[in-house]
Write an enzyme that holds these catalytic residues in place. Sequence first.
Site, short mmCIF file in Angstrom:
data_model
loop_
_atom_site.label_atom_id
_atom_site.label_comp_id
_atom_site.label_asym_id
_atom_site.label_seq_id
_atom_site.Cartn_x
_atom_site.Cartn_y
_atom_site.Cartn_z
N TYR A 188 53.85 54.83 37.71
CA TYR A 188 53.34 53.57 37.16
C TYR A 188 54.20 52.94 36.32
O TYR A 188 54.80 54.00 35.41
CB TYR A 188 52.02 53.78 36.63
CG TYR A 188 51.23 52.51 36.33
CD1 TYR A 188 50.69 51.66 37.08
CD2 TYR A 188 51.35 52.13 35.00
CE1 TYR A 188 50.33 50.26 36.50
CE2 TYR A 188 50.67 50.74 34.23
CZ TYR A 188 50.32 50.04 35.37
OH TYR A 188 49.78 48.93 35.06
N GLU A 197 40.08 45.56 46.09
CA GLU A 197 40.14 45.29 44.51
C GLU A 197 39.92 43.93 44.42
O GLU A 197 39.19 43.68 43.53
CB GLU A 197 41.78 45.54 44.38
CG GLU A 197 42.02 45.45 42.94
CD GLU A 197 43.34 45.73 42.54
OE1 GLU A 197 44.33 45.95 43.76
OE2 GLU A 197 43.81 45.64 41.56
N ASP A 205 45.08 39.67 34.09
CA ASP A 205 46.46 39.53 33.84
C ASP A 205 47.17 38.23 33.71
O ASP A 205 47.91 37.71 32.99
CB ASP A 205 47.09 40.65 34.53
CG ASP A 205 46.46 41.89 34.42
OD1 ASP A 205 45.55 42.19 33.88
OD2 ASP A 205 46.98 42.98 34.77
C1 9WN Z 1 47.70 46.31 33.83
C2 9WN Z 1 43.53 48.80 36.55
C3 9WN Z 1 43.85 47.60 36.00
C4 9WN Z 1 42.77 46.50 35.62
C5 9WN Z 1 43.15 45.21 35.20
C6 9WN Z 1 43.89 44.57 36.40
C7 9WN Z 1 45.04 45.50 36.57
C8 9WN Z 1 47.22 46.59 35.56
C9 9WN Z 1 48.11 46.26 36.31
O1 9WN Z 1 44.77 46.89 36.94
O2 9WN Z 1 46.15 45.66 35.38
O3 9WN Z 1 46.53 46.96 33.03
O4 9WN Z 1 49.13 47.02 36.49
O5 9WN Z 1 48.28 45.05 37.01
O6 9WN Z 1 44.37 43.41 36.20
O7 9WN Z 1 42.15 44.34 34.92
O8 9WN Z 1 41.91 47.30 34.61
O9 9WN Z 1 42.36 48.61 37.68
#
Ligand code: 9WN
Length: 492
Positions: free
Chosen positions: A97, A417, A188
Amino acid sequence: MTAVLEAAAAPGTGRRAHLRRAAAHVLLGNWAGTATVPSRALYPHQWSWDSAFVAIGLRHLAPRRAQRELETLLGAQWGDGRIPHIVFNPSVPLGAYFPSPDFWRSSGTDRAAGAPSTVETSGIVQPPVHALAAWLVHLADPAESRRRGFLPRVYPGLAAWHRYLASSRDLGGGGLAAVVHPWEPGLDNSPSWDASLARVEPAPRGSFRRADLDHGSPADRPTDLDYARYVRLAATYRDHAYDDARTPHAFAVEDPCFNALLIASEHALAAIARVVGADEEAHRRRAAAATRALLDRLWDPAAGVFLPRDLVTDEPVAGYGVSGLVPLIVPGLPEDVAAALTRTALGPRFGLGRVHLVPSYDLTSREFDGNRYWRGPSWFNMAWLVHRGLVRHGETATAGRLRAQALDAAVRTGFAEYLEPYTGEGRGVRRFSWTAALALDLLQSSGDAYESSGDAYESSGDAYEDGAPGGTPGNVPGSASEGVPGGEGPAR
Ligand code: 9WN
């Protein structure tokens, strides 16, 4: 207690049992030993608001595990009170990640913000759903909660979290919390952030490698240019030791959803304070003051929606983002405001009832993109929040239809998702944790059109009690060791 999850995952009859079983499988599969990952592939660590939503659903299956989910997150809280948006799992490879712990360098920052030294985290935050989640988790099984001292255990951390947001994050000085990165409101790449983000100098090409595109389609994810700006903002914050007062924030926004959740959670904290013998009234006063600030600073009566406020320009951000509907959940919202929000939700911009769930952005705008992440797709956590708001304001028929849609879509898409709002097709990853958890919670909510339509979700009569017999311990992924000494830390 794991037996309960396994019982839920065991064969049963009817649509309701099917949904419950399928959702339990997702949550079992995504359990990583001390918390739930949003998705095994795309998001292999613990995320802050995801865990709160997960706990809200998990409480119906395994209240103790739901408590544990929140306790693990609070275990990574910083000394200044912030709850980090990611708690990294040290057994996951760095490249799985991005940005990884070596980017955030939380444990190596100077001690001012008080990042924990025993666990790696990000340095930014996500919306404060946690006190609300803790209270709902308590209500699911008050006896077990009391037995474990759950509320006394989490109250100090939750109170410190709210104090951090009310002090260090009141960057506008008007009584609301600001977000300083588009990942913080959790929406985001919403078009609501476009203008503010455009001022940010992108990080140089080639200075980082995205890991998300290994698992997600580029058409469904934020663009490379968005990412370059996200990286720049996070690196600047990091290079100022995550000090809110010292960082030159190029992005600082008061977001309606973030603040509505803070207010709802402040009310929940008041309820928790009553149980643990702390000062309930102080929380009620803060909730009332923040509600006034929300109305004064973010409500746009002409638009019929709450607008984010850009603190760099000190101007409202025009446009219809789903975030602007979320204040429907705020207790004590004036009825004329709630009525206007409901009209906006039902109108052409969000098309509630005519498209799938609630689109994340204005269907009629040029910026709308039904596939790309938060630029249009419908997300289950937003549907859950709007549903909760509609119920609060007596819009039970509309709420019931939204709930029915969400339950159908969750199962039909394999717990996607997000959805393309017009076609209802799943987008992003499948087996997404909060989709499963919030579907479980919606399944439990009653008094709306879904039940009265005589749908089979109500008719299977499967057991919900914690401790229900059944299951085959050991052969369900992630099922091992809840409450087993040594399996997940000390038995409590
Ligand atoms: C960055 C985990 C997260 C959610 C967010 C979503 C997405 C992350 C990404 O995934 O964000 O934090 O890597 O895009 O936008 O709301 O908490 O599910």
